[in-house]
Design a protein around this motif. Structure first.
Motif, PDB file in Angstrom:
ATOM      1  N   THR A  81      39.075  35.786  37.447  1.00 44.80           N
ATOM      2  CA  THR A  81      39.514  34.467  37.886  1.00 44.80           C
ATOM      3  C   THR A  81      40.984  34.546  38.292  1.00 44.80           C
ATOM      4  OG1 THR A  81      40.096  33.822  35.620  1.00 44.80           O
ATOM      5  CG2 THR A  81      37.893  33.226  36.401  1.00 44.80           C
ATOM      6  N   ILE A  82      41.443  33.525  39.002  1.00 48.46           N
ATOM      7  CA  ILE A  82      42.832  33.477  39.458  1.00 48.46           C
ATOM      8  C   ILE A  82      43.771  33.415  38.255  1.00 48.46           C
ATOM      9  CG2 ILE A  82      43.055  30.957  39.636  1.00 48.46           C
ATOM     10  CD1 ILE A  82      44.259  33.395  42.325  1.00 48.46           C
ATOM     11  N   GLY A  83      44.916  34.086  38.364  1.00 50.28           N
ATOM     12  CA  GLY A  83      45.895  34.098  37.294  1.00 50.28           C
ATOM     13  C   GLY A  83      47.131  33.287  37.636  1.00 50.28           C
ATOM     14  N   VAL A 109      44.923  48.641  31.044  1.00 47.71           N
ATOM     15  CA  VAL A 109      44.793  47.582  32.049  1.00 47.71           C
ATOM     16  C   VAL A 109      43.463  47.715  32.778  1.00 47.71           C
ATOM     17  CG1 VAL A 109      45.777  46.580  34.157  1.00 47.71           C
ATOM     18  CG2 VAL A 109      47.289  47.441  32.352  1.00 47.71           C
ATOM     19  N   LEU A 110      42.727  46.622  32.833  1.00 49.56           N
ATOM     20  CA  LEU A 110      41.456  46.604  33.568  1.00 49.56           C
ATOM     21  C   LEU A 110      41.718  46.093  34.977  1.00 49.56           C
ATOM     22  CD1 LEU A 110      38.399  46.984  33.611  1.00 49.56           C
ATOM     23  CD2 LEU A 110      38.166  44.664  32.680  1.00 49.56           C
ATOM     24  N   MET A 127      44.491  42.403  38.843  1.00 46.30           N
ATOM     25  CA  MET A 127      44.803  42.856  37.489  1.00 46.30           C
ATOM     26  C   MET A 127      45.892  41.946  36.929  1.00 46.30           C
ATOM     27  SD  MET A 127      47.078  46.199  38.544  1.00 46.30           S
ATOM     28  CE  MET A 127      46.329  46.364  40.168  1.00 46.30           C
ATOM     29  N   LYS A 128      46.229  42.126  35.671  1.00 47.71           N
ATOM     30  CA  LYS A 128      47.331  41.417  35.016  1.00 47.71           C
ATOM     31  C   LYS A 128      48.463  42.390  34.723  1.00 47.71           C
ATOM     32  CE  LYS A 128      47.301  36.974  33.984  1.00 47.71           C
ATOM     33  NZ  LYS A 128      48.487  36.142  34.226  1.00 47.71           N
ATOM     34  N   GLY A 129      49.661  41.846  34.518  1.00 45.60           N
ATOM     35  CA  GLY A 129      50.758  42.639  33.982  1.00 45.60           C
ATOM     36  C   GLY A 129      51.695  43.274  34.987  1.00 45.60           C
ATOM     37  N   VAL A 176      41.232  39.446  34.419  1.00 45.79           N
ATOM     38  CA  VAL A 176      40.081  40.325  34.639  1.00 45.79           C
ATOM     39  C   VAL A 176      39.403  40.652  33.312  1.00 45.79           C
ATOM     40  CG1 VAL A 176      39.308  42.531  35.593  1.00 45.79           C
ATOM     41  CG2 VAL A 176      41.237  41.325  36.650  1.00 45.79           C
ATOM     42  N   SER A 177      38.102  40.495  33.283  1.00 45.52           N
ATOM     43  CA  SER A 177      37.295  40.940  32.147  1.00 45.52           C
ATOM     44  C   SER A 177      36.231  41.892  32.682  1.00 45.52           C
ATOM     45  CB  SER A 177      36.639  39.748  31.443  1.00 45.52           C
ATOM     46  OG  SER A 177      35.749  39.078  32.319  1.00 45.52           O
TER      47      SER A 177
END
Length: 231
Positions: free
Chosen positions: A219-221, A73-74, A176-178, A213-214
């Protein structure tokens, strides 16, 4: 939001909250850390981190640490970014709660506080206070990672704004995501948790969104479930 020039490095140590030592291109480099929070759960020796090259060539540090990997996870840890991400998300119609906004302004003073965003729709006006979330444990996103008197002050000012007839939002941007859900970190800051729960009871809307996130942007998720601790 895009970063113009990024590099991959490995984290060595963080002697204070402002700087870190990283290994970049086989050389040890001192870099600025764009987050004064603890970040101890993610800034571990050997962690892969992302650096942004400074545009100001006269700056003491050539790079700033903006993101890091926690497993696969980034996580973006740039504390200057959440306001811009939410602002752009509203402008682009990506946040469902603010799709009818007709006016949007940054850094607006109200009472003894400066809220991150002010907005208007055809039938209401209000304030948004944005908090960036970088702490995650077993899929649970939490804030804060250190006690924050300033954060509590903003919440009580937001309650006052709602009592004065404004709409009030506390917006947690999970960088982050997830994650499974968001909750205030009661053990780390019980006063902040208490204030946030009171705000919800007084009519302040508590929102959380994750982020895409990259290594060179964020950007907004999507919306994230908010679970408030019971006191």
């Amino acid at each position: 939001m895009k970063y113009t020039s990024v590099k991959v490095a490995r984290f060595i140590r963080r002697p204070n909250r402002f700087i870190a030592h990283v290994m970049l291109d086989n050389n040890e480099e001192i870099v600025h850390v764009k987050n004064t929070g603890r970040c101890r759960e993610i800034l571990q020796e050997g962690t892969v981190v992302i650096l942004e090259e400074a545009k100001n060539t006269e700056r003491k540090t050539k790079y700033s640490l903006i993101a890091c990997y926690k497993g696969n996870v980034l996580i973006n840890i740039d504390s200057q970014i959440p306001n811009l991400v939410v602002f752009d998300g509203i402008k682009e119609g990506k946040i469902k709660e603010f799709r009818e906004v007709t006016k949007l302004s940054k850094e607006v003073v109200y009472g003894n506080s400066r809220f991150d965003l002010y907005f208007e729709t055809n039938d209401q006006r209000g304030f948004i206070e944005v908090k960036g979330v970088t702490l995650e444990t077993e899929g649970i996103a939490m804030f804060p990672d250190a006690p924050t008197q300033r954060g509590c002050k903003h919440i009580y000012e937001m309650i006052k704004a709602v009592e004065d007839g404004y709409a009030g939002f506390i917006f947690f941007l999970v960088q982050m995501k997830g994650v499974k859900y968001f909750t205030p970190f009661e053990i780390r800051d019980p006063e902040f948790t208490k204030a946030l729960k009171l705000a919800s009871e007084k009519g302040v809307t508590i929102l959380a969104y994750d982020s895409i996130v990259s290594e060179d942007g964020i950007t907004i998720g999507s919306p994230v479930e908010v679970r408030l601790k019971t006191m």
